[in-house]
Design a protein around this motif. Structure first.
Motif, mmCIF file in Angstrom:
data_model
loop_
_atom_site.group_PDB
_atom_site.id
_atom_site.type_symbol
_atom_site.label_atom_id
_atom_site.label_comp_id
_atom_site.label_asym_id
_atom_site.label_seq_id
_atom_site.Cartn_x
_atom_site.Cartn_y
_atom_site.Cartn_z
ATOM 1 N N UNK A 271 67.837 40.192 41.324
ATOM 2 C CA UNK A 271 66.450 40.534 40.983
ATOM 3 C C UNK A 271 65.499 39.347 41.169
ATOM 4 N N UNK A 272 65.827 38.145 40.663
ATOM 5 C CA UNK A 272 64.918 37.026 40.934
ATOM 6 C C UNK A 272 64.755 36.735 42.424
ATOM 7 N N UNK A 273 65.847 36.847 43.188
ATOM 8 C CA UNK A 273 65.738 36.592 44.627
ATOM 9 C C UNK A 273 64.847 37.614 45.316
ATOM 10 N N UNK A 274 64.987 38.877 44.932
ATOM 11 C CA UNK A 274 64.142 39.888 45.565
ATOM 12 C C UNK A 274 62.707 39.815 45.060
ATOM 13 N N UNK B 125 55.887 35.195 48.026
ATOM 14 C CA UNK B 125 55.944 34.130 49.019
ATOM 15 C C UNK B 125 55.676 34.691 50.410
ATOM 16 N N UNK B 126 56.345 35.778 50.741
ATOM 17 C CA UNK B 126 56.170 36.385 52.059
ATOM 18 C C UNK B 126 54.800 37.047 52.194
ATOM 19 N N UNK B 127 54.293 37.604 51.104
ATOM 20 C CA UNK B 127 52.956 38.196 51.130
ATOM 21 C C UNK B 127 51.903 37.130 51.438
ATOM 22 N N UNK C 282 50.411 25.689 45.854
ATOM 23 C CA UNK C 282 51.232 25.176 44.752
ATOM 24 C C UNK C 282 52.084 26.298 44.165
ATOM 25 N N UNK C 283 51.496 27.453 43.959
ATOM 26 C CA UNK C 283 52.244 28.594 43.431
ATOM 27 C C UNK C 283 53.385 28.990 44.353
ATOM 28 N N UNK C 284 53.140 28.943 45.656
ATOM 29 C CA UNK C 284 54.171 29.279 46.632
ATOM 30 C C UNK C 284 55.321 28.267 46.568
ATOM 31 N N UNK C 285 54.987 27.008 46.420
ATOM 32 C CA UNK C 285 56.016 25.965 46.280
ATOM 33 C C UNK C 285 56.841 26.204 45.017
ATOM 34 N N UNK C 286 56.182 26.604 43.938
ATOM 35 C CA UNK C 286 56.902 26.898 42.695
ATOM 36 C C UNK C 286 57.845 28.094 42.868
ATOM 37 N N UNK C 287 57.425 29.086 43.648
ATOM 38 C CA UNK C 287 58.299 30.225 43.934
ATOM 39 C C UNK C 287 59.564 29.735 44.644
ATOM 40 N N UNK C 288 59.372 28.888 45.641
ATOM 41 C CA UNK C 288 60.518 28.359 46.390
ATOM 42 C C UNK C 288 61.443 27.577 45.463
ATOM 43 N N UNK C 289 60.867 26.742 44.603
ATOM 44 C CA UNK C 289 61.688 25.982 43.648
ATOM 45 C C UNK C 289 62.447 26.916 42.705
ATOM 46 N N UNK C 290 61.804 27.971 42.267
ATOM 47 C CA UNK C 290 62.462 28.951 41.399
ATOM 48 C C UNK C 290 63.656 29.598 42.094
#
Length: 140
Positions: free
Chosen positions: A97-100, A105-107, A125-133
């Protein structure tokens, strides 16, 4: 504040639904059939909502709008959901679920390319945080 409360309620429901999904696909049910039955449940609920709230106005729909919605439904509601169900079958819901859920990020990327939307510093910055998550979830 109303929008935020509704969004949190949606998140709560999206957090509960994968538990049922995982139970079903782990019992040996085909991911394809599970997705079809789930979609039928969604269509039934949506049809009742359209009737209850009297949302019958089709005047804003053009052929182009209909094609876009059908493609979005096939990609997001069809193909992506099958991939999601197969992923649930093979690994933990707490990982799938977290991965999906990294679709924002893709949007961000596709909306910049296809729609010409600006990527503000906050969005970057938010996108970078998504990647880190995602990295944290994958290593967990």
């Amino acid at each position: 504040m109303k929008g935020e409360i509704l969004a949190l309620l949606a998140a709560l429901l999206w957090g509960i639904a994968p538990i049922f999904d995982k139970i079903v696909v782990s019992s040996g049910v085909s991911p394809y059939m599970a997705n079809l039955i789930r979609a039928f449940g969604a269509i039934t609920f949506l049809a009742l909502a359209v009737l209850l709230f009297k949302q019958f106005d089709l005047s804003a729909f053009t052929n182009k709008n209909l094609v876009y919605l059908l493609v979005a439904g096939a990609l997001g509601g069809g193909l992506a959901m099958i991939l999601y169900y197969v992923a649930l079958k093979f690994t933990h819901a707490s990982r799938v679920v977290p991965l999906t859920s990294i679709y924002p990020l893709f949007t961000v990327i596709f909306s910049a390319i296809a729609l010409g939307e600006d990527m503000s510093p906050k969005v970057v910055v938010g996108t970078i945080l998504i990647i880190l998550g995602v990295v944290l979830v994958c290593e967990g």
